[in-house]
Design a protein around this motif. Structure first.
Motif, PDB file in Angstrom:
ATOM      1  N   VAL A  18       8.214  30.211   0.130  1.00  0.00           N
ATOM      2  CA  VAL A  18       9.204  29.657   0.956  1.00  0.00           C
ATOM      3  C   VAL A  18       8.399  29.313   2.349  1.00  0.00           C
ATOM      4  CG1 VAL A  18      11.302  30.103   2.149  1.00  0.00           C
ATOM      5  CG2 VAL A  18      11.228  30.805  -0.306  1.00  0.00           C
ATOM      6  N   LEU A  19       9.015  28.601   3.234  1.00  0.00           N
ATOM      7  CA  LEU A  19       8.515  28.281   4.530  1.00  0.00           C
ATOM      8  C   LEU A  19       9.470  27.989   5.295  1.00  0.00           C
ATOM      9  CD1 LEU A  19       5.822  27.937   6.482  1.00  0.00           C
ATOM     10  CD2 LEU A  19       5.721  25.495   5.879  1.00  0.00           C
ATOM     11  N   ILE A  20       9.492  29.021   6.412  1.00  0.00           N
ATOM     12  CA  ILE A  20      10.655  28.905   7.519  1.00  0.00           C
ATOM     13  C   ILE A  20       9.987  28.568   8.811  1.00  0.00           C
ATOM     14  CG2 ILE A  20      12.616  30.289   8.397  1.00  0.00           C
ATOM     15  CD1 ILE A  20      12.500  31.868   5.820  1.00  0.00           C
ATOM     16  N   THR A  21      10.586  27.563   9.462  1.00  0.00           N
ATOM     17  CA  THR A  21      10.327  27.342  10.833  1.00  0.00           C
ATOM     18  C   THR A  21      11.194  28.077  11.942  1.00  0.00           C
ATOM     19  OG1 THR A  21      11.585  25.378  11.524  1.00  0.00           O
ATOM     20  CG2 THR A  21       9.365  24.973  10.403  1.00  0.00           C
ATOM     21  N   GLY A  22      10.587  28.666  12.940  1.00  0.00           N
ATOM     22  CA  GLY A  22      11.189  29.502  13.805  1.00  0.00           C
ATOM     23  C   GLY A  22      12.067  30.843  12.988  1.00  0.00           C
ATOM     24  N   GLY A  23      11.082  31.565  12.237  1.00  0.00           N
ATOM     25  CA  GLY A  23      11.553  32.341  11.401  1.00  0.00           C
ATOM     26  C   GLY A  23      11.384  33.755  12.028  1.00  0.00           C
ATOM     27  N   GLY A  24      10.930  33.971  13.268  1.00  0.00           N
ATOM     28  CA  GLY A  24      10.804  35.079  13.807  1.00  0.00           C
ATOM     29  C   GLY A  24      11.961  35.699  14.726  1.00  0.00           C
ATOM     30  N   THR A  25      12.931  34.897  15.194  1.00  0.00           N
ATOM     31  CA  THR A  25      14.087  35.494  15.945  1.00  0.00           C
ATOM     32  C   THR A  25      15.430  34.988  15.527  1.00  0.00           C
ATOM     33  OG1 THR A  25      13.649  33.857  17.761  1.00  0.00           O
ATOM     34  CG2 THR A  25      12.254  36.079  17.894  1.00  0.00           C
TER      35      THR A  25
END
Length: 258
Positions: A18-25
């Protein structure tokens, strides 16, 4: 309210890349945790380095696979092209892409410059297209996958305080449908989620007022605030085989406000 640990288990997400953009906050951090708890091999891209590293460390022992944080500026298409192979080298070709990254800056139409417009689209719309383009060859070679794009109900509400942002969010719907048509024959489903007003820490710090919150709750059928964890369930559903024949759709998750 559900939390990241309360959701049904989708067996096909166990071990899935799975790849998520903007996944840190914000919403992205909730999604990262949600997929990690499914046993997925999660990589997430974010420009916010400190909170992203803290998140990766916190989630390292929660699921079967520690998440991989990739530090990158998604407004740089070259950085997207470099980040996707990095995720693939660690986990294999993405089975799921979640395009979540966004920046809902308020701005005045009469003061808006060409540079501001371009910069806003470079954050809110362009990465959705170019991250999908970057993962598509791997998904096609693997025989399929699913893409979940985050749009917003804001473009449906005639909000005048963020015209560039709402244009980008409307554009994501058109892009979702175009990608679904192009990639469907390759076994790739593409859908969008349109959240209502989600109470992230950033929203509460910058935009939430007692009056505004009361007005939102008055319009919602469900009389509680929408939290980042509330976006996990819709995203897991669209990412999993439970939604096997769902594509080119927009799932509105706004407590019934619309």
């Amino acid at each position: 309210m559900t939390t990241a640990s309360d959701h049904p288990v989708y067996p096909d997400l166990d071990g899935a890349a799975v790849l998520i953009t903007g996944g840190g906050t914000g919403i992205g951090a909730a999604l990262t945790e949600g997929f990690v708890r499914q046993g997925a091999k999660v990589a997430f891209i974010d420009i916010a380095e400190k909170p992203s590293r803290e998140l990766a460390a916190r989630l390292a022992d929660i699921g079967r696979h520690a998440p991989l944080f990739i530090h990158a500026d998604l407004t740089d298409v070259g950085a997207i092209r470099r980040s996707v192979p990095q995720a693939e080298a660690a986990h294999g070709a993405a089975r799921v892409l979640v395009n979540n990254a966004a920046f809902d800056d308020r701005h005045e139409l009469l003061d808006m410059s060409e540079d501001y417009w371009d910069a806003n689209q470079a954050i809110n719309l362009r990465p959705v297209a170019f991250t999908a383009k970057a993962v598509a060859p791997g998904m096609i070679a693997a025989g399929g996958g699913t893409i979940v794009n985050f749009t917003s109900t804001s473009y449906m509400l005639n909000i005048g305080a963020m015209p560039a942002y709402t244009a980008a969010k409307a554009g994501i719907v058109g892009l979702t449908k175009g990608l679904a048509g192009r990639l469907g024959p390759d076994g790739i489903r593409v859908n969008a989620i349109a959240p209502g007003w989600v109470m992230t820490e950033r929203q509460k710090r910058l935009w939430v007022t007692e009056e505004g919150l009361a007005q939102m709750l008055d319009r919602q059928c469900i009389k509680r605030t929408i939290e980042p964890d509330d976006m996990i369930g819709p995203c897991l559903f669209l990412a999993s085989s439970a939604s096997a024949m769902v594509t080119a759709q927009v799932l509105i998750a706004d407590g019934g406000m619309m």
